[in-house]
Design an enzyme around this catalytic site. Structure first.
Site, PDB file in Angstrom:
ATOM      1  N   SER A  75     -44.666   1.532  -8.928  1.00 51.51           N
ATOM      2  CA  SER A  75     -46.071   1.565  -9.336  1.00 51.51           C
ATOM      3  C   SER A  75     -46.267   2.036 -10.765  1.00 51.51           C
ATOM      4  O   SER A  75     -47.354   1.951 -11.303  1.00 51.51           O
ATOM      5  CB  SER A  75     -46.868   2.497  -8.404  1.00 51.51           C
ATOM      6  OG  SER A  75     -46.365   3.814  -8.479  1.00 51.51           O
ATOM      7  N   CYS A  76     -45.207   2.549 -11.394  1.00 55.13           N
ATOM      8  CA  CYS A  76     -45.355   3.097 -12.739  1.00 55.13           C
ATOM      9  C   CYS A  76     -44.125   2.824 -13.568  1.00 55.13           C
ATOM     10  O   CYS A  76     -43.084   3.425 -13.344  1.00 55.13           O
ATOM     11  CB  CYS A  76     -45.602   4.608 -12.679  1.00 55.13           C
ATOM     12  SG  CYS A  76     -45.683   5.376 -14.312  1.00 55.13           S
ATOM     13  N   GLY A  77     -44.242   1.921 -14.525  1.00 53.84           N
ATOM     14  CA  GLY A  77     -43.107   1.593 -15.367  1.00 53.84           C
ATOM     15  C   GLY A  77     -42.951   2.516 -16.550  1.00 53.84           C
ATOM     16  O   GLY A  77     -42.012   2.378 -17.315  1.00 53.84           O
ATOM     17  N   CYS A 126     -43.025   6.008 -16.258  1.00 49.37           N
ATOM     18  CA  CYS A 126     -42.541   7.327 -15.873  1.00 49.37           C
ATOM     19  C   CYS A 126     -41.217   7.617 -16.565  1.00 49.37           C
ATOM     20  O   CYS A 126     -40.320   6.791 -16.606  1.00 49.37           O
ATOM     21  CB  CYS A 126     -42.366   7.399 -14.363  1.00 49.37           C
ATOM     22  SG  CYS A 126     -43.880   7.030 -13.447  1.00 49.37           S
TER      23      CYS A 126
END
Length: 278
Positions: free
Chosen positions: A114-116, A118
């Site tokens: 869901s988060c590239g 991080c």
């Protein structure tokens, strides 16, 4: 190759009645990306088009710009203790003279689906320098041509039909032809797979194209579009404020809430043919 879907038994409850039944789920597995044998990052992804994903990730990070900068991409053999191959480690070999990724790109922990972003060393590293400017891209498109893109995107989502659990990204030409579609549990991975396909096909920069994504338009997706030279990003949901700022600063057209005959144009409205303003 890894499986795209998996079967699990679930307890289904409807109107007070419970039944056990098998359900189809989208597979999520880690994939390590190496460059020249050196581990760079791990991302959680849906298996499939892994070489596109690795190539697209390196475009997004400013490492690659053209197909001839890649000497080869391969799965690393013997990734398990018994000598088997999980197909979850991909190594990209750069052509001679191509600079290896800066050490600041290394991620110290997993990039989730869901988060590239991080694990970025600092916020300053997020605003990656682009190789091409989209501000002067000649793309012009009628609003009516945009309104049909979500249906085309949805109709081509084969794995979503069986799981309901994948994001999609598709690249369209100015006349509405779908050039590439990719699915993944992570929307950023789906976009990287599209961009990686374009890189490996020698298509960068992607002038006069539209990138259509399911879900929202984040800062990161705007950045990826810019890194690939894509002048327009359209999403079925909302953009973030930072995504709008980045689009405005770089001359990218950003469209959100593209549903049916309606849409919101947050930046770059000049690329749309004039509409009556109420």
């Amino acid at each position: 190759m890894g499986r795209v879907t998996a079967r699990r038994r679930v307890l289904r409850m409807r109107d007070g009645v419970s039944t056990e039944r098998p359900d189809t789920l989208a597979v999520e597995e880690p994939m390590e990306i190496r460059v020249g044998g050196r581990a760079l990052t791990v991302t959680m992804r849906t298996p499939g088009h892994d070489f596109d994903l690795a190539a697209g990730f390196l475009v997004s990070e400013g490492v690659l710009h053209a197909a001839d900068e890649v000497a080869g991409i391969r799965y690393c053999a013997g990734a398990t203790a018994d000598g088997g191959n999980t197909y979850n480690v991909v190594d990209v070999s750069l052509a001679p003279g191509v600079a290896a990724p800066d050490a600041s790109l290394e991620r110290n922990f997993y990039t989730t689906s869901s988060c590239g972003l991080c694990g970025k060393a600092s916020l300053d590293a997020v605003r990656t320098s682009t190789a091409w400017s989209v501000a002067e891209d000649p793309l012009r498109i009628e609003p009516q041509a945009l309104t049909v893109l979500p249906d085309q995107l949805r109709a081509a989502q084969r794995v979503f039909d069986s799981t309901g659990g994948l994001h999609a990204a598709a690249l369209f030409s100015a006349d509405g032809e779908m050039l590439c579609l990719r699915e993944d549990v992570g929307r950023h991975n789906a976009v990287d797979k599209v961009i990686g396909h374009a890189l490996r096909s020698g298509l960068l920069p992607l002038r006069e194209t539209v990138l259509m994504v399911s879900g929202r338009a984040s800062f990161e997706l705007v950045q990826k579009a810019l890194m690939a030279g894509i002048p327009m990003l359209a999403a079925v949901s909302a953009p973030s404020s930072l995504a709008v700022d980045l689009a405005e600063d770089n001359g990218l057209t950003l469209v959100g809430f593209l549903r049916g005959a309606s849409m919101n144009v947050y930046a770059g409205a000049e690329r749309l043919q004039p509409l009556p303003v109420a």
